[in-house]
Design a protein around this motif. Structure first.
Motif, mmCIF file in Angstrom:
data_model
loop_
_atom_site.group_PDB
_atom_site.id
_atom_site.type_symbol
_atom_site.label_atom_id
_atom_site.label_comp_id
_atom_site.label_asym_id
_atom_site.label_seq_id
_atom_site.Cartn_x
_atom_site.Cartn_y
_atom_site.Cartn_z
ATOM 1 N N ILE A 90 0.826 -1.290 0.102
ATOM 2 C CA ILE A 90 0.010 -0.065 0.131
ATOM 3 C C ILE A 90 0.653 1.220 0.144
ATOM 4 C CG2 ILE A 90 -1.748 1.280 1.494
ATOM 5 C CD1 ILE A 90 -2.856 -1.497 2.157
ATOM 6 N N ILE A 91 1.844 1.252 0.744
ATOM 7 C CA ILE A 91 2.788 2.426 0.878
ATOM 8 C C ILE A 91 3.490 2.623 -0.549
ATOM 9 C CG2 ILE A 91 4.985 3.420 1.866
ATOM 10 C CD1 ILE A 91 4.050 1.960 4.360
ATOM 11 N N GLY A 92 3.897 1.548 -1.212
ATOM 12 C CA GLY A 92 4.444 1.550 -2.505
ATOM 13 C C GLY A 92 3.477 1.939 -3.511
ATOM 14 N N VAL A 93 2.230 1.557 -3.652
ATOM 15 C CA VAL A 93 1.324 1.945 -4.466
ATOM 16 C C VAL A 93 0.837 3.513 -4.212
ATOM 17 C CG1 VAL A 93 -1.332 1.877 -5.269
ATOM 18 C CG2 VAL A 93 0.288 0.093 -4.770
ATOM 19 N N VAL A 94 0.698 3.947 -2.919
ATOM 20 C CA VAL A 94 0.421 5.258 -2.731
ATOM 21 C C VAL A 94 1.604 6.245 -3.123
ATOM 22 C CG1 VAL A 94 0.039 6.996 -0.967
ATOM 23 C CG2 VAL A 94 -1.262 5.030 -0.927
ATOM 24 N N GLY A 95 2.795 5.809 -2.798
ATOM 25 C CA GLY A 95 4.022 6.415 -3.529
ATOM 26 C C GLY A 95 4.158 6.568 -4.685
ATOM 27 N N GLY A 96 3.844 5.292 -5.579
ATOM 28 C CA GLY A 96 3.956 5.691 -7.017
ATOM 29 C C GLY A 96 2.954 6.418 -7.796
ATOM 30 N N LEU A 97 1.737 6.293 -6.923
ATOM 31 C CA LEU A 97 0.702 7.317 -7.516
ATOM 32 C C LEU A 97 0.810 8.530 -7.435
ATOM 33 C CD1 LEU A 97 -2.365 5.208 -6.567
ATOM 34 C CD2 LEU A 97 -1.627 5.494 -8.857
ATOM 35 N N GLY A 98 1.350 9.066 -6.147
ATOM 36 C CA GLY A 98 1.752 10.378 -6.030
ATOM 37 C C GLY A 98 2.821 10.839 -6.695
ATOM 38 N N LEU A 99 3.689 10.225 -6.940
ATOM 39 C CA LEU A 99 4.999 10.670 -7.689
ATOM 40 C C LEU A 99 4.542 10.597 -9.193
ATOM 41 C CD1 LEU A 99 8.061 11.012 -7.782
ATOM 42 C CD2 LEU A 99 8.372 8.789 -8.331
ATOM 43 N N SER A 100 3.829 9.656 -9.600
ATOM 44 C CA SER A 100 3.201 9.806 -11.221
ATOM 45 C C SER A 100 2.542 11.059 -11.125
ATOM 46 C CB SER A 100 2.316 8.445 -11.329
ATOM 47 O OG SER A 100 3.306 7.536 -11.254
ATOM 48 N N TRP A 101 1.584 11.459 -10.378
ATOM 49 C CA TRP A 101 0.552 12.467 -10.270
ATOM 50 C C TRP A 101 1.619 13.794 -10.403
ATOM 51 C CZ3 TRP A 101 -0.232 16.246 -6.505
ATOM 52 C CH2 TRP A 101 -1.062 16.901 -6.652
ATOM 53 N N ALA A 102 2.511 13.888 -9.491
ATOM 54 C CA ALA A 102 3.460 15.001 -9.335
ATOM 55 C C ALA A 102 4.048 15.202 -11.014
ATOM 56 C CB ALA A 102 4.446 14.914 -8.231
ATOM 57 N N ILE A 103 4.599 14.140 -11.390
ATOM 58 C CA ILE A 103 5.354 14.197 -12.788
ATOM 59 C C ILE A 103 4.369 14.624 -13.855
ATOM 60 C CG2 ILE A 103 6.412 12.705 -14.510
ATOM 61 C CD1 ILE A 103 7.939 11.402 -11.970
ATOM 62 N N ALA A 104 3.012 14.159 -13.958
ATOM 63 C CA ALA A 104 2.318 14.420 -14.586
ATOM 64 C C ALA A 104 1.831 15.989 -14.644
ATOM 65 C CB ALA A 104 1.013 13.707 -14.828
ATOM 66 N N ILE A 105 1.820 16.542 -13.520
ATOM 67 C CA ILE A 105 1.382 17.941 -13.362
ATOM 68 C C ILE A 105 2.733 18.728 -13.823
ATOM 69 C CG2 ILE A 105 1.143 19.749 -11.692
ATOM 70 C CD1 ILE A 105 -0.400 17.910 -10.040
ATOM 71 N N LEU A 106 3.756 18.389 -13.519
ATOM 72 C CA LEU A 106 5.021 18.906 -13.976
ATOM 73 C C LEU A 106 5.198 18.864 -15.411
ATOM 74 C CD1 LEU A 106 7.936 20.287 -13.230
ATOM 75 C CD2 LEU A 106 8.956 18.299 -13.228
ATOM 76 N N LEU A 107 4.889 18.087 -16.020
ATOM 77 C CA LEU A 107 4.896 17.785 -17.441
ATOM 78 C C LEU A 107 3.688 18.581 -18.365
ATOM 79 C CD1 LEU A 107 5.969 13.920 -17.776
ATOM 80 C CD2 LEU A 107 7.102 15.992 -18.491
ATOM 81 N N THR A 108 2.729 18.649 -17.565
ATOM 82 C CA THR A 108 1.628 19.381 -18.155
ATOM 83 C C THR A 108 1.952 20.770 -18.281
ATOM 84 O OG1 THR A 108 -0.217 17.761 -17.495
ATOM 85 C CG2 THR A 108 -0.833 20.146 -17.771
ATOM 86 N N LYS A 109 2.655 21.292 -17.297
ATOM 87 C CA LYS A 109 3.111 22.734 -17.009
ATOM 88 C C LYS A 109 3.869 22.971 -18.148
ATOM 89 C CE LYS A 109 1.636 23.545 -12.475
ATOM 90 N NZ LYS A 109 1.329 24.859 -11.768
ATOM 91 N N MET A 110 5.009 21.898 -18.286
ATOM 92 C CA MET A 110 6.265 22.205 -19.152
ATOM 93 C C MET A 110 5.935 21.923 -20.853
ATOM 94 S SD MET A 110 9.257 20.428 -16.852
ATOM 95 C CE MET A 110 10.188 20.402 -18.289
ATOM 96 N N LEU A 111 5.138 20.785 -21.005
ATOM 97 C CA LEU A 111 4.927 20.476 -22.724
ATOM 98 C C LEU A 111 3.378 20.765 -22.937
ATOM 99 C CD1 LEU A 111 6.911 17.116 -22.216
ATOM 100 C CD2 LEU A 111 7.817 19.437 -23.065
ATOM 101 N N GLY A 112 2.378 21.115 -21.944
ATOM 102 C CA GLY A 112 0.905 20.974 -22.345
ATOM 103 C C GLY A 112 0.407 19.901 -21.767
ATOM 104 N N ALA A 113 -0.905 19.374 -22.349
ATOM 105 C CA ALA A 113 -1.757 18.456 -21.936
ATOM 106 C C ALA A 113 -0.953 16.966 -21.752
ATOM 107 C CB ALA A 113 -3.073 18.256 -22.544
ATOM 108 N N TRP A 114 -0.852 16.530 -20.400
ATOM 109 C CA TRP A 114 -0.168 15.240 -19.994
ATOM 110 C C TRP A 114 -1.262 14.468 -19.296
ATOM 111 C CZ3 TRP A 114 4.669 13.621 -22.079
ATOM 112 C CH2 TRP A 114 4.832 12.517 -21.841
#
Length: 159
Positions: free
Chosen positions: A92-116
């Motif tokens: 559960i800790i791994g899934v929550v951590g992976g989802l959180g990291l993926s979400w943060a990277i998606a937000i960063l890529l959306t700001k840098m590259l556009g819709a992600w």
């Protein structure tokens, strides 16, 4: 056409490029699978060590349970459930951590590259948690078996 027998450029056919790209993706998949299996193995060894220490620390408790009538199967099940719960908590800790990291990277890529768009399949989460619990049960089997075969009299004398 060549100029004085020298070939200045070469045109590759699309089929060869596609084969090479497919081979590279297969190698990446195999490497990721190996990394995942190695991580599960290392996590399983850690769970086994935790459970072996737990069995040693609770030897007297196991002796008391055996003395009042608990059979070896109930002790085995108790320790298997405990190792499965430890593995599930880690999963559960791994899934929550992976989802959180993926979400943060998606937000960063959306700001840098556009819709992600971030898309996580529910089956992948269930598979990850299932593999985590399975690893806990498999690697918890030896410590649970060791706890179940303890002699009640010797376990009660243990300090």
């Amino acid at each position: 056409r060549t100029h004085y027998g020298v070939s200045n450029f070469k045109v590759d056919r699309w089929g060869e490029e596609a084969k090479q790209e497919e081979m590279i993706l297969q190698v990446i998949k195999i490497l990721l699978l190996g990394t995942g299996l190695l991580s599960l193995f290392v996590g399983g060894i850690n769970i086994m060590n935790i459970m072996l220490v737990t069995v040693t620390e609770r030897t007297r408790e196991i002796g008391v349970r055996r003395a009042i009538g608990a059979n070896p199967t109930s002790i085995l099940v108790q320790f298997l459930l405990e190792s499965a719960m430890i593995a599930l908590a880690g999963g559960i800790i791994g899934v929550v951590g992976g989802l959180g990291l993926s979400w943060a990277i998606a937000i960063l890529l959306t700001k840098m590259l556009g819709a992600w768009k971030l898309h996580v399949a529910a089956w992948s989460i269930a598979l990850g948690l299932g593999l985590s619990v399975s690893t806990g049960v498999i690697f918890g089997m030896f410590p649970a078996w060791r706890a179940a075969k303890l002699d009640p009299v010797e376990a009660l004398r243990y300090e």
